[in-house]
Motif scaffolding. Structure first.
Motif, mmCIF file in Angstrom:
data_model
loop_
_atom_site.group_PDB
_atom_site.id
_atom_site.type_symbol
_atom_site.label_atom_id
_atom_site.label_comp_id
_atom_site.label_asym_id
_atom_site.label_seq_id
_atom_site.Cartn_x
_atom_site.Cartn_y
_atom_site.Cartn_z
ATOM 1 N N ASN A 1 -40.342 -21.056 -75.275
ATOM 2 C CA ASN A 1 -40.891 -21.676 -74.067
ATOM 3 C C ASN A 1 -42.251 -21.079 -73.704
ATOM 4 O O ASN A 1 -42.576 -20.840 -72.546
ATOM 5 C CB ASN A 1 -39.930 -21.635 -72.867
ATOM 6 C CG ASN A 1 -39.379 -20.270 -72.518
ATOM 7 O OD1 ASN A 1 -38.391 -19.845 -73.102
ATOM 8 N ND2 ASN A 1 -39.998 -19.574 -71.585
ATOM 9 N N ILE B 1 -40.078 -27.341 -69.003
ATOM 10 C CA ILE B 1 -40.664 -26.599 -70.115
ATOM 11 C C ILE B 1 -39.626 -25.589 -70.578
ATOM 12 O O ILE B 1 -39.181 -24.742 -69.791
ATOM 13 C CB ILE B 1 -41.954 -25.875 -69.684
ATOM 14 C CG1 ILE B 1 -42.981 -26.881 -69.150
ATOM 15 C CG2 ILE B 1 -42.523 -25.062 -70.850
ATOM 16 C CD1 ILE B 1 -44.183 -26.249 -68.480
ATOM 17 N N GLU C 1 -49.678 -27.886 -75.755
ATOM 18 C CA GLU C 1 -48.999 -27.481 -74.520
ATOM 19 C C GLU C 1 -49.872 -27.763 -73.302
ATOM 20 O O GLU C 1 -49.405 -28.335 -72.308
ATOM 21 C CB GLU C 1 -48.627 -25.993 -74.572
ATOM 22 C CG GLU C 1 -47.636 -25.645 -75.662
ATOM 23 C CD GLU C 1 -48.282 -25.491 -77.037
ATOM 24 O OE1 GLU C 1 -47.529 -25.404 -78.018
ATOM 25 O OE2 GLU C 1 -49.518 -25.460 -77.144
ATOM 26 N N THR D 1 -50.080 -31.474 -72.642
ATOM 27 C CA THR D 1 -48.829 -32.008 -72.097
ATOM 28 C C THR D 1 -48.669 -31.641 -70.627
ATOM 29 O O THR D 1 -48.260 -32.467 -69.803
ATOM 30 C CB THR D 1 -47.638 -31.495 -72.929
ATOM 31 O OG1 THR D 1 -47.850 -31.851 -74.299
ATOM 32 C CG2 THR D 1 -46.331 -32.107 -72.459
ATOM 33 N N MET E 1 -41.155 -31.846 -64.628
ATOM 34 C CA MET E 1 -41.478 -31.449 -65.992
ATOM 35 C C MET E 1 -40.583 -30.265 -66.304
ATOM 36 O O MET E 1 -40.460 -29.342 -65.494
ATOM 37 C CB MET E 1 -42.934 -31.047 -66.134
ATOM 38 C CG MET E 1 -43.281 -30.611 -67.533
ATOM 39 S SD MET E 1 -45.034 -30.258 -67.698
ATOM 40 C CE MET E 1 -45.163 -30.311 -69.481
ATOM 41 N N GLU F 1 -40.432 -33.532 -70.792
ATOM 42 C CA GLU F 1 -40.099 -32.280 -71.467
ATOM 43 C C GLU F 1 -41.225 -31.749 -72.330
ATOM 44 O O GLU F 1 -41.943 -32.505 -72.968
ATOM 45 C CB GLU F 1 -38.868 -32.471 -72.353
ATOM 46 C CG GLU F 1 -37.613 -32.796 -71.587
ATOM 47 C CD GLU F 1 -36.410 -32.968 -72.509
ATOM 48 O OE1 GLU F 1 -36.401 -32.404 -73.620
ATOM 49 O OE2 GLU F 1 -35.481 -33.684 -72.107
ATOM 50 N N LEU F 2 -41.315 -30.430 -72.357
ATOM 51 C CA LEU F 2 -42.190 -29.705 -73.269
ATOM 52 C C LEU F 2 -41.347 -28.591 -73.859
ATOM 53 O O LEU F 2 -40.815 -27.754 -73.132
ATOM 54 C CB LEU F 2 -43.400 -29.112 -72.542
ATOM 55 C CG LEU F 2 -44.288 -28.166 -73.353
ATOM 56 C CD1 LEU F 2 -44.879 -28.878 -74.571
ATOM 57 C CD2 LEU F 2 -45.384 -27.581 -72.483
ATOM 58 N N ARG F 3 -41.211 -28.619 -75.192
ATOM 59 C CA ARG F 3 -40.391 -27.611 -75.866
ATOM 60 C C ARG F 3 -41.233 -26.883 -76.897
ATOM 61 O O ARG F 3 -41.882 -27.516 -77.721
ATOM 62 C CB ARG F 3 -39.181 -28.278 -76.500
ATOM 63 C CG ARG F 3 -38.297 -28.926 -75.419
ATOM 64 C CD ARG F 3 -37.068 -29.518 -75.981
ATOM 65 N NE ARG F 3 -36.217 -28.468 -76.480
ATOM 66 C CZ ARG F 3 -34.891 -28.515 -76.480
ATOM 67 N NH1 ARG F 3 -34.276 -29.565 -76.012
ATOM 68 N NH2 ARG F 3 -34.194 -27.518 -76.972
ATOM 69 N N THR F 4 -41.238 -25.567 -76.809
ATOM 70 C CA THR F 4 -41.957 -24.732 -77.765
ATOM 71 C C THR F 4 -41.083 -23.530 -78.119
ATOM 72 O O THR F 4 -40.184 -23.170 -77.355
ATOM 73 C CB THR F 4 -43.281 -24.196 -77.179
ATOM 74 O OG1 THR F 4 -43.000 -23.263 -76.139
ATOM 75 C CG2 THR F 4 -44.151 -25.306 -76.641
#
Length: 194
Positions: A64, A36, A77, A80, A34, A58-61
């Motif tokens: 981050n 992030i 988030e 995920t 994963m 993927e986790l996109r914020t």
């Protein structure tokens, strides 16, 4: 925008021409890790890692940011991360910060986010700003990254899998202007090139 449209129109031809990739996509995703990271357009996980389709979850914020874990508090988030760890069974979690991050600059210079009140509120609600102090010429994104790693370690399933040796946590820092990626060493607090 037209170049993006043109690429999307012809993407199916490239996938069809790559038999190995097409077979992988038919079988479904089984990501190795994963990833992030920030939503910043300069940070492209597959370009940085060389990952092919299906290899990264993927986790996109903005910034981050990982919100603190709270039972009963629903965030995209947290959902995920839970899906990656519980359902996909990823063995590696990579949190990747970067230089020149607007969200992090918002922490350092509060005026930066005055025209983005929702973003500012989100960052204030999900991050202990005062605990991630920066001194001198230190890149503020590094302290921010360490704070995100600390929050991620407090997610119950992440904590259990880390303790059981079934999950590894990585803190990467990407220098946008050079392309260098460094790895955080918790034992020493240093960032060393991968």
């Amino acid at each position: 925008m037209q170049s993006l449209i043109d690429h999307a129109r012809t993407f199916h031809k490239r996938v069809r021409g790559d038999r190995e990739q097409a077979a992988t996509l038919r079988e479904g995703a089984s990501p190795q890790a994963m990833f992030i990271t920030c939503s910043d357009a300069q940070v492209i996980p597959s370009l940085i890692t060389g990952a092919r389709p299906g290899e990264l979850f993927e986790l996109r914020t903005a910034g981050n940011v990982i919100p603190p874990y709270r039972l009963g508090r629903l965030t995209a988030e947290a959902a995920t991360i839970e899906y990656a760890v519980n359902i996909l069974g990823v063995e590696d979690l990579i949190v990747c910060g970067h230089t020149h991050c607007g969200a992090v600059q918002g922490r350092v210079r509060s005026w930066t986010l005055r025209s983005a009140p929702t973003t500012r509120w989100w960052l204030l609600q999900t991050h202990r700003w005062r605990e991630a102090r920066v001194t001198g010429d230190e890149e503020p994104g590094r302290a921010h990254l360490i704070a995100q790693l600390d929050k991620l370690r407090r997610y119950p399933r992440v904590a259990r899998r880390l303790a059981g040796g079934r999950l590894r946590l990585h803190g990467w820092f990407y220098e946008v202007h050079t392309g260098v990626v460094s790895n955080y060493q918790p034992e020493t607090g240093a960032f060393t090139p991968l």
